[in-house]
Write an enzyme that holds these catalytic residues in place. Sequence first.
Site, PDB file in Angstrom:
ATOM      1  CG  ASN A  18      18.370 100.476  87.987  1.00 12.83           C
ATOM      2  OD1 ASN A  18      19.245 100.326  87.441  1.00 12.83           O
ATOM      3  ND2 ASN A  18      17.240 102.051  87.545  1.00 12.83           N
ATOM      4  CG  ASN A 110      22.037 110.050  88.893  1.00 11.05           C
ATOM      5  OD1 ASN A 110      20.918 109.290  89.926  1.00 11.05           O
ATOM      6  ND2 ASN A 110      21.444 110.929  88.632  1.00 11.05           N
ATOM      7  CG  HIS A 112      20.332 110.689  83.359  1.00  9.01           C
ATOM      8  ND1 HIS A 112      19.445 111.641  84.263  1.00  9.01           N
ATOM      9  CD2 HIS A 112      20.442 111.186  81.435  1.00  9.01           C
ATOM     10  CE1 HIS A 112      18.909 112.303  82.988  1.00  9.01           C
ATOM     11  NE2 HIS A 112      19.517 112.335  81.897  1.00  9.01           N
ATOM     12  CB  SER A 139      25.059 108.095  81.803  1.00  7.18           C
ATOM     13  OG  SER A 139      25.050 107.982  80.181  1.00  7.18           O
ATOM     14  CG  ASP A 148      21.363 114.653  85.143  1.00  7.35           C
ATOM     15  OD1 ASP A 148      21.354 113.958  86.318  1.00  7.35           O
ATOM     16  OD2 ASP A 148      20.074 114.622  84.671  1.00  7.35           O
TER      17      ASP A 148
HETATM   18  C1  GAR Z   1      15.497 105.077  85.952  1.00  8.07           C
HETATM   19  O1  GAR Z   1      15.137 104.640  84.539  1.00  8.07           O
HETATM   20  C2  GAR Z   1      16.528 105.865  86.189  1.00  8.07           C
HETATM   21  O2  GAR Z   1      17.308 105.915  85.138  1.00  8.07           O
HETATM   22  C3  GAR Z   1      16.134 106.714  86.242  1.00  8.07           C
HETATM   23  O3  GAR Z   1      14.231 106.035  87.339  1.00  8.07           O
HETATM   24  C4  GAR Z   1      14.611 105.038  86.808  1.00  8.07           C
HETATM   25  C5  GAR Z   1      14.458 104.373  87.899  1.00  8.07           C
HETATM   26  O4  GAR Z   1      13.337 103.250  88.518  1.00  8.07           O
HETATM   27  N1  GAR Z   1      16.644 108.404  86.731  1.00  8.07           N
HETATM   28  C6  GAR Z   1      16.552 109.341  86.656  1.00  8.07           C
HETATM   29  O5  GAR Z   1      15.533 109.813  85.455  1.00  8.07           O
HETATM   30  C7  GAR Z   1      16.957 110.454  87.866  1.00  8.07           C
HETATM   31  N2  GAR Z   1      17.242 111.125  86.391  1.00  8.07           N
HETATM   32  P1  GAR Z   1      13.586 102.365  88.755  1.00  8.07           P
HETATM   33  O6  GAR Z   1      12.612 102.799  90.361  1.00  8.07           O
HETATM   34  O7  GAR Z   1      13.224 100.702  88.849  1.00  8.07           O
HETATM   35  O8  GAR Z   1      15.041 101.963  89.522  1.00  8.07           O
END
Ligand code: GAR
Length: 322
Positions: A18, A110, A112, A139, A148
């Site tokens: 992300n 954030n 989620h 979201s 959250d």
């Molecule tokens: C993402 O899918 C994000 O939505 C989740 O961690 C992943 C990070 O991926 N976040 C959570 O679960 C927060 N509670 P990335 O490091 O490849 O961006």
Amino acid sequence: MPNPPAKVAIFISGTGTNMAALLYASRAEKAPFEIVLVASNNPQAEGLALAELEGVATFAHSHKGHSREDHDAAMEAAVRESSAQYIVLAGYMRILSDAFVERWAGRILNIHPSLLPRYKGLDTYARAIAAGDSHAGASVHLVTPELDAGEVLAQARVAIAPGDTPESLAQRVKLAEHQLYPRALAEYVARGSDPEYLYARVAELALALPETHAKDSHGSPGFRVGTEKSGRFFAHFSVRHHGSEHVAVLVKTSGMDELHGLTESQPEVYFRPAYYGASGWVGVILNRPDVDWSHVGEWLERSWRTAAPSRLTRQLNAAEPF
Ligand code: GAR
């Protein structure tokens, strides 16, 4: 003149896909944000290497052996050093202390992996599949002390296929996240300079005061107290008037000394508006990233008191808690 891009720090704990999506989106022409820092609680986070490769400043500080407050303080010091105006959490798997979150209220986002308010916390994909949901998703929300639970800014829905596993679903949700996050962030940072949004915030506060109504004055919106016929203005909304860069609300000070003091000591917050300045009105600048809306509310109430008939100010005083 367009606003300069908002400065953003991204916090990651892992792969940082992300973060990469946000970083590459920020490189598009006219992007409304730029990434000034990528910081992590995990010195081995893969995303840090990518940020370095792309020439973005990085900061890593393991949380191990530190209290939450101490670790947050180190992260915050790096953010301040980078002069970031917003913090964007992208797979940052640490809960931030309440004090930190409150200091950055309205300026931490954030992402989620669920359609909030469903499935806060962990294992969101498995829970959505187990519940037999037709859709999962992602979201983008504001961060508040409750996990959250802050205002949801944007969501993307992802259909769940019959044979989906948490892993296969997670892959598609990630694709959706990569589209969603840059767009949601762009919209969010732009809203702080969008006159329509700022007007709506001011109107909400101004019209919550007793016996108020909106009325134009010299082609600009304003707010009056009293009857439609004989009310008096207590606020004017000003959009880049007379060559000024500011979107502002004009409110009445106690006089020229106070006006002068405010504009001298806090020129980033206050200015002396054309025409109205001559009679002691001050401009409170709204198109800046850290507007304190309760402060704007206090100014509106103060200005309202100077214009309201005494029967109304008496009413308001009586209603105030002791
Ligand atoms: C993402 O899918 C994000 O939505 C989740 O961690 C992943 C990070 O991926 N976040 C959570 O679960 C927060 N509670 P990335 O490091 O490849 O961006």
